[in-house]
Design a protein around this motif. Structure first.
Motif, PDB file in Angstrom:
ATOM      1  N   ALA A 131     -10.417  -3.632   8.192  1.00 38.41           N
ATOM      2  CA  ALA A 131     -11.786  -3.472   8.676  1.00 38.41           C
ATOM      3  C   ALA A 131     -12.610  -4.651   8.196  1.00 38.41           C
ATOM      4  CB  ALA A 131     -12.385  -2.161   8.162  1.00 38.41           C
ATOM      5  N   ALA A 132     -13.137  -5.413   9.126  1.00 38.18           N
ATOM      6  CA  ALA A 132     -13.888  -6.621   8.806  1.00 38.18           C
ATOM      7  C   ALA A 132     -13.004  -7.559   7.986  1.00 38.18           C
ATOM      8  CB  ALA A 132     -15.189  -6.286   8.104  1.00 38.18           C
ATOM      9  N   ASP A 133     -13.275  -7.700   6.694  1.00 36.77           N
ATOM     10  CA  ASP A 133     -12.507  -8.643   5.878  1.00 36.77           C
ATOM     11  C   ASP A 133     -11.790  -7.969   4.720  1.00 36.77           C
ATOM     12  OD1 ASP A 133     -14.736  -7.962   4.462  1.00 36.77           O
ATOM     13  OD2 ASP A 133     -15.188  -9.988   3.781  1.00 36.77           O
ATOM     14  N   HIS A 134     -11.531  -6.667   4.826  1.00 36.05           N
ATOM     15  CA  HIS A 134     -10.878  -5.957   3.724  1.00 36.05           C
ATOM     16  C   HIS A 134     -10.098  -4.746   4.253  1.00 36.05           C
ATOM     17  CE1 HIS A 134     -14.688  -3.886   4.417  1.00 36.05           C
ATOM     18  NE2 HIS A 134     -14.087  -2.799   3.957  1.00 36.05           N
ATOM     19  N   PRO A 135      -9.123  -4.289   3.475  1.00 34.77           N
ATOM     20  CA  PRO A 135      -8.393  -3.097   3.898  1.00 34.77           C
ATOM     21  C   PRO A 135      -9.240  -1.842   3.682  1.00 34.77           C
ATOM     22  CG  PRO A 135      -7.540  -3.881   1.803  1.00 34.77           C
ATOM     23  CD  PRO A 135      -8.576  -4.861   2.251  1.00 34.77           C
ATOM     24  N   ARG A 136      -9.164  -0.923   4.630  1.00 35.60           N
ATOM     25  CA  ARG A 136      -9.819   0.379   4.487  1.00 35.60           C
ATOM     26  C   ARG A 136      -8.714   1.403   4.301  1.00 35.60           C
ATOM     27  NH1 ARG A 136     -11.285   5.002   7.027  1.00 35.60           N
ATOM     28  NH2 ARG A 136     -10.313   4.512   9.015  1.00 35.60           N
ATOM     29  N   LEU A 137      -8.727   2.051   3.155  1.00 33.02           N
ATOM     30  CA  LEU A 137      -7.691   3.024   2.839  1.00 33.02           C
ATOM     31  C   LEU A 137      -7.859   4.266   3.704  1.00 33.02           C
ATOM     32  CD1 LEU A 137      -7.783   2.739  -1.043  1.00 33.02           C
ATOM     33  CD2 LEU A 137      -6.216   1.607   0.539  1.00 33.02           C
ATOM     34  N   ILE A 138      -6.744   4.732   4.253  1.00 27.66           N
ATOM     35  CA  ILE A 138      -6.744   5.925   5.097  1.00 27.66           C
ATOM     36  C   ILE A 138      -6.126   7.101   4.350  1.00 27.66           C
ATOM     37  CG2 ILE A 138      -5.843   6.943   7.215  1.00 27.66           C
ATOM     38  CD1 ILE A 138      -5.891   4.046   8.364  1.00 27.66           C
ATOM     39  N   ALA A 139      -5.003   6.843   3.673  1.00 29.89           N
ATOM     40  CA  ALA A 139      -4.310   7.907   2.939  1.00 29.89           C
ATOM     41  C   ALA A 139      -3.461   7.296   1.837  1.00 29.89           C
ATOM     42  CB  ALA A 139      -3.427   8.722   3.875  1.00 29.89           C
ATOM     43  N   ALA A 140      -3.230   8.088   0.808  1.00 31.10           N
ATOM     44  CA  ALA A 140      -2.317   7.732  -0.277  1.00 31.10           C
ATOM     45  C   ALA A 140      -1.429   8.958  -0.477  1.00 31.10           C
ATOM     46  CB  ALA A 140      -3.065   7.386  -1.546  1.00 31.10           C
ATOM     47  N   LEU A 141      -0.185   8.840  -0.055  1.00 29.53           N
ATOM     48  CA  LEU A 141       0.717   9.983  -0.070  1.00 29.53           C
ATOM     49  C   LEU A 141       1.620   9.959  -1.293  1.00 29.53           C
ATOM     50  CD1 LEU A 141       1.738   9.877   3.694  1.00 29.53           C
ATOM     51  CD2 LEU A 141      -0.144  11.140   2.634  1.00 29.53           C
ATOM     52  N   ASP A 142       1.699  11.097  -1.971  1.00 28.18           N
ATOM     53  CA  ASP A 142       2.570  11.200  -3.136  1.00 28.18           C
ATOM     54  C   ASP A 142       3.988  11.545  -2.696  1.00 28.18           C
ATOM     55  OD1 ASP A 142       2.581  13.928  -2.587  1.00 28.18           O
ATOM     56  OD2 ASP A 142       1.433  14.495  -4.359  1.00 28.18           O
ATOM     57  N   GLU A 143       4.849  11.837  -3.657  1.00 29.88           N
ATOM     58  CA  GLU A 143       6.260  12.111  -3.364  1.00 29.88           C
ATOM     59  C   GLU A 143       6.449  13.326  -2.462  1.00 29.88           C
ATOM     60  OE1 GLU A 143       5.078  11.825  -6.567  1.00 29.88           O
ATOM     61  OE2 GLU A 143       5.691   9.748  -6.865  1.00 29.88           O
ATOM     62  N   GLN A 144       5.496  14.252  -2.480  1.00 28.19           N
ATOM     63  CA  GLN A 144       5.578  15.456  -1.643  1.00 28.19           C
ATOM     64  C   GLN A 144       4.812  15.275  -0.326  1.00 28.19           C
ATOM     65  OE1 GLN A 144       4.645  15.842  -5.084  1.00 28.19           O
ATOM     66  NE2 GLN A 144       6.815  16.116  -5.503  1.00 28.19           N
ATOM     67  N   GLU A 145       4.405  14.029  -0.033  1.00 26.41           N
ATOM     68  CA  GLU A 145       3.669  13.683   1.176  1.00 26.41           C
ATOM     69  C   GLU A 145       2.260  14.294   1.213  1.00 26.41           C
ATOM     70  OE1 GLU A 145       4.838  11.412   3.526  1.00 26.41           O
ATOM     71  OE2 GLU A 145       6.427  11.146   2.079  1.00 26.41           O
ATOM     72  N   ALA A 146       1.727  14.682   0.061  1.00 27.33           N
ATOM     73  CA  ALA A 146       0.354  15.175  -0.020  1.00 27.33           C
ATOM     74  C   ALA A 146      -0.588  13.981  -0.151  1.00 27.33           C
ATOM     75  CB  ALA A 146       0.185  16.109  -1.207  1.00 27.33           C
ATOM     76  N   ASP A 147      -1.697  14.011   0.560  1.00 30.54           N
ATOM     77  CA  ASP A 147      -2.673  12.930   0.496  1.00 30.54           C
ATOM     78  C   ASP A 147      -3.506  13.087  -0.772  1.00 30.54           C
ATOM     79  OD1 ASP A 147      -4.441  10.878   0.901  1.00 30.54           O
ATOM     80  OD2 ASP A 147      -5.399  11.763   2.658  1.00 30.54           O
ATOM     81  N   ILE A 148      -3.341  12.136  -1.683  1.00 29.42           N
ATOM     82  CA  ILE A 148      -4.074  12.183  -2.948  1.00 29.42           C
ATOM     83  C   ILE A 148      -5.247  11.204  -2.971  1.00 29.42           C
ATOM     84  CG2 ILE A 148      -2.083  13.014  -4.258  1.00 29.42           C
ATOM     85  CD1 ILE A 148      -1.822  10.089  -5.322  1.00 29.42           C
ATOM     86  N   LEU A 149      -5.512  10.537  -1.860  1.00 25.28           N
ATOM     87  CA  LEU A 149      -6.606   9.567  -1.819  1.00 25.28           C
ATOM     88  C   LEU A 149      -7.939  10.176  -2.270  1.00 25.28           C
ATOM     89  CD1 LEU A 149      -7.395   6.651  -1.185  1.00 25.28           C
ATOM     90  CD2 LEU A 149      -7.787   7.370   1.179  1.00 25.28           C
ATOM     91  N   PRO A 150      -8.285  11.396  -1.835  1.00 27.42           N
ATOM     92  CA  PRO A 150      -9.564  11.961  -2.299  1.00 27.42           C
ATOM     93  C   PRO A 150      -9.626  12.175  -3.813  1.00 27.42           C
ATOM     94  CG  PRO A 150      -8.740  13.181  -0.400  1.00 27.42           C
ATOM     95  CD  PRO A 150      -7.647  12.260  -0.849  1.00 27.42           C
ATOM     96  N   ASP A 151      -8.470  12.256  -4.467  1.00 30.96           N
ATOM     97  CA  ASP A 151      -8.425  12.490  -5.911  1.00 30.96           C
ATOM     98  C   ASP A 151      -8.502  11.202  -6.730  1.00 30.96           C
ATOM     99  OD1 ASP A 151      -8.090  15.198  -5.365  1.00 30.96           O
ATOM    100  OD2 ASP A 151      -5.902  14.999  -5.329  1.00 30.96           O
ATOM    101  N   LEU A 152      -8.353  10.055  -6.084  1.00 34.37           N
ATOM    102  CA  LEU A 152      -8.374   8.781  -6.803  1.00 34.37           C
ATOM    103  C   LEU A 152      -9.808   8.374  -7.116  1.00 34.37           C
ATOM    104  CD1 LEU A 152      -5.736   6.711  -4.780  1.00 34.37           C
ATOM    105  CD2 LEU A 152      -5.386   8.096  -6.843  1.00 34.37           C
TER     106      LEU A 152
END
Length: 62
Positions: free
Chosen positions: A8-29
């Motif tokens: 996005a523009a000039d930087h990466p926009r994070l969409i998801a961060a999946l752990d070993e169980q494929e759970a999205d932990i991005l909101p927890d970071l």
């Protein structure tokens, strides 16, 4: 961990961060962890360093 992002523009926009169980932990970071992920993405793209096979799918070595 696998990370999904889009450019996005000039930087990466994070969409998801999946752990070993494929759970999205991005909101927890915390902001510092998200910033670290973005810096790692940018660094890998700018240096064109070889990608570890596990990283081809977005998996982090962490």
């Amino acid at each position: 961990m696998r990370v999904a992002f889009e450019w996005a523009a000039d930087h990466p926009r994070l969409i998801a961060a999946l752990d070993e169980q494929e759970a999205d932990i991005l909101p927890d970071l915390v902001e510092a962890q998200r910033d670290d992920l973005c810096r790692e993405i940018v660094s890998a793209l700018l240096t064109r360093r070889p990608v570890h096979p596990a990283r081809r799918t977005g998996r982090s070595a962490r």
